[in-house]
Design an enzyme around this catalytic site. Sequence first.
Site, short mmCIF file in Angstrom:
data_model
loop_
_atom_site.label_atom_id
_atom_site.label_comp_id
_atom_site.label_asym_id
_atom_site.label_seq_id
_atom_site.Cartn_x
_atom_site.Cartn_y
_atom_site.Cartn_z
N CYS A 64 0.86 -1.18 0.00
CA CYS A 64 0.00 0.00 0.00
C CYS A 64 0.90 1.23 0.00
O CYS A 64 1.77 1.38 0.85
CB CYS A 64 -0.91 -0.01 1.23
SG CYS A 64 -1.72 1.57 1.54
N HIS A 78 -7.84 8.55 3.02
CA HIS A 78 -7.12 9.82 3.15
C HIS A 78 -8.08 10.97 2.94
O HIS A 78 -9.09 10.82 2.23
CB HIS A 78 -5.95 9.90 2.15
CG HIS A 78 -6.35 9.61 0.74
ND1 HIS A 78 -6.52 8.32 0.27
CD2 HIS A 78 -6.65 10.43 -0.29
CE1 HIS A 78 -6.89 8.37 -0.99
NE2 HIS A 78 -6.99 9.64 -1.36
N HIS A 130 -5.96 3.54 0.67
CA HIS A 130 -5.69 3.75 2.10
C HIS A 130 -6.40 5.06 2.39
O HIS A 130 -6.07 6.10 1.77
CB HIS A 130 -4.18 3.85 2.32
CG HIS A 130 -3.75 4.10 3.75
ND1 HIS A 130 -2.75 3.35 4.36
CD2 HIS A 130 -4.13 5.03 4.65
CE1 HIS A 130 -2.55 3.80 5.59
NE2 HIS A 130 -3.38 4.83 5.79
N THR A 140 -8.22 6.73 -5.79
CA THR A 140 -7.17 6.01 -6.52
C THR A 140 -6.21 5.28 -5.58
O THR A 140 -5.61 4.29 -5.98
CB THR A 140 -6.37 6.96 -7.42
OG1 THR A 140 -5.75 7.96 -6.63
CG2 THR A 140 -7.26 7.60 -8.48
N HIS A 198 -3.86 1.22 8.62
CA HIS A 198 -4.50 1.08 7.30
C HIS A 198 -6.00 0.81 7.43
O HIS A 198 -6.41 -0.18 8.06
CB HIS A 198 -3.84 -0.04 6.49
CG HIS A 198 -4.46 -0.20 5.14
ND1 HIS A 198 -3.89 0.32 4.00
CD2 HIS A 198 -5.63 -0.79 4.74
CE1 HIS A 198 -4.68 0.07 2.96
NE2 HIS A 198 -5.74 -0.61 3.39
N GLY A 241 -13.91 8.24 -7.13
CA GLY A 241 -12.62 8.70 -7.66
C GLY A 241 -11.44 8.38 -6.76
O GLY A 241 -10.37 8.99 -6.89
N HIS A 287 -8.29 14.93 1.78
CA HIS A 287 -7.62 16.04 1.10
C HIS A 287 -7.97 17.34 1.83
O HIS A 287 -9.16 17.62 2.06
CB HIS A 287 -8.12 16.17 -0.34
CG HIS A 287 -7.84 14.99 -1.22
ND1 HIS A 287 -6.83 14.98 -2.17
CD2 HIS A 287 -8.42 13.78 -1.31
CE1 HIS A 287 -6.83 13.82 -2.80
NE2 HIS A 287 -7.79 13.07 -2.31
P1 5GP Z 1 -7.49 10.00 -4.41
O1 5GP Z 1 -7.67 10.21 -5.88
O2 5GP Z 1 -7.27 8.55 -4.07
O3 5GP Z 1 -8.54 10.66 -3.57
O4 5GP Z 1 -6.17 10.78 -4.03
C1 5GP Z 1 -4.90 10.25 -4.10
C2 5GP Z 1 -3.95 11.42 -4.02
O5 5GP Z 1 -2.66 10.91 -3.72
C3 5GP Z 1 -3.82 12.19 -5.35
O6 5GP Z 1 -4.21 13.55 -5.13
C4 5GP Z 1 -2.35 12.04 -5.72
O7 5GP Z 1 -1.80 13.21 -6.28
C5 5GP Z 1 -1.70 11.68 -4.40
N1 5GP Z 1 -0.52 10.85 -4.53
C6 5GP Z 1 -0.40 9.73 -5.30
N2 5GP Z 1 0.82 9.19 -5.15
C7 5GP Z 1 1.48 9.98 -4.25
C8 5GP Z 1 2.79 9.92 -3.69
O8 5GP Z 1 3.61 9.05 -3.97
N3 5GP Z 1 3.13 10.90 -2.80
C9 5GP Z 1 2.25 11.90 -2.46
N4 5GP Z 1 2.70 12.82 -1.59
N5 5GP Z 1 1.01 11.97 -2.96
C10 5GP Z 1 0.63 11.02 -3.85
ZN ZN Z 2 -2.17 1.44 3.73
#
Ligand code: 5GP
Ligand code: ZN
Length: 113
Positions: A2, A99, A97, A94, A44, A92, A101
């Site tokens: 992960c 998180h 785990h 990606t 996690h 959306g 924003h």
């Molecule tokens: P999701 O689309 O899952 O809500 O957000 C995933 C976020 O993780 C995206 O905004 C993407 O830019 C960020 N992200 C993906 N890989 C990495 C990484 O290796 N390091 C950091 N700091 N952010 C990441």
């Molecule tokens: Zn994780």
Amino acid sequence: MCLFCDIVEGKIPSTKVFENDKVLAFKDINPATPVHVLIVPKKHFDDILDMASSEEGKEALGDVLDAVPEVVKATGIDEGFRIINNCREFGGQTVKHVHFHILGGVKLSEKMI
Ligand code: 5GP
Ligand code: ZN
């Protein structure tokens, strides 16, 4: 494997904004706004529904909430910000785990999408 567990464990570098024993907040690698921070519980959970399904998850959500004012303080976004959680495929998400924003550093549109 992960990605965010690896970031929590320091196997993958990140720019940390706030950390305690329960959560890590770090800068998003592809910022959508001048301030774009991700808050993750160190433990996690796949997504917010996963968190909601146990007492441990609900406690971890409280730990995430505690980190919000710390991130605000560290980044100077006390004029306002937006918190987004993308959940599962149609939301959306990606990285699987959970998180949150934190988007700020600019006046955001009143339209959500
Ligand atoms: P999701 O689309 O899952 O809500 O957000 C995933 C976020 O993780 C995206 O905004 C993407 O830019 C960020 N992200 C993906 N890989 C990495 C990484 O290796 N390091 C950091 N700091 N952010 C990441
Ligand atoms: Zn994780």
